[in-house]
Enzyme design. Structure first.
Site, PDB file in Angstrom:
ATOM      1  N   ASP A  93       0.856  -1.175   0.000  1.00 45.80           N
ATOM      2  CA  ASP A  93       0.000   0.000   0.000  1.00 45.80           C
ATOM      3  C   ASP A  93       0.896   1.230   0.000  1.00 45.80           C
ATOM      4  OD1 ASP A  93      -2.368  -1.454   0.044  1.00 45.80           O
ATOM      5  OD2 ASP A  93      -2.487  -1.475   2.220  1.00 45.80           O
ATOM      6  N   ASP A 111      -6.923  -1.497  -4.707  1.00 43.60           N
ATOM      7  CA  ASP A 111      -8.044  -1.065  -3.870  1.00 43.60           C
ATOM      8  C   ASP A 111      -8.951  -0.084  -4.617  1.00 43.60           C
ATOM      9  OD1 ASP A 111      -7.021  -2.579  -1.746  1.00 43.60           O
ATOM     10  OD2 ASP A 111      -5.825  -0.894  -1.005  1.00 43.60           O
TER      11      ASP A 111
END
Length: 133
Positions: A93, A111
């Site tokens: 991330d 995402d």
């Protein structure tokens, strides 16, 4: 390239509302079920592959393009996150959005695709005009 030159948690300022910061997510959404082991990552990958199989069946049976497109985006995002888990032992991330001193959770492009897919499915369910038989 970014992964090899950026240390974990080092913040790179992009705009007034977005930074890049490398975070290794060993869990699922929002860091839940943080399984910091190879066997934990394999378990989450296996769960993800099972969900992908279900999504493929749903995609095969999709009755509308919006619904199918949403499923395809979710499937693509899931495959991206599973790939990270298998290659790097966790999901990478790196996108940090913020405004007025408030920060959203750090996420990745997969995402975004998953979120867009859910949005398409919701739009299809509530607003798309259905043909009546």
């Amino acid at each position: 390239w970014l992964l090899t030159t950026q240390a974990a948690h080092e913040r790179i300022h992009i705009t007034g509302f977005m930074d890049f910061i490398l975070i290794w997510n060993k869990g699922i959404s929002y860091g839940l079920l943080d399984l910091d082991s190879t066997s934990g990552q394999l378990l989450l990958s296996a769960l993800g592959l099972g969900i992908c199989a279900l999504l493929l069946v749903m995609l095969w049976r999709a009755q509308s393009h919006l619904y199918g497109g949403g499923l395809a985006l979710i499937l693509g995002g899931a495959i991206g996150n599973i790939t990270d888990r298998l290659l790097y032992d966790g999901v990478i991330d790196f996108i940090s959005l913020h405004a007025g001193g408030y920060y959203w959770y750090i996420f990745n492009l997969a995402d975004i695709w998953i979120g867009l897919g859910v949005g398409l499915i919701l739009f299809d369910a509530f607003f798309a005009h259905k043909k009546s038989n």
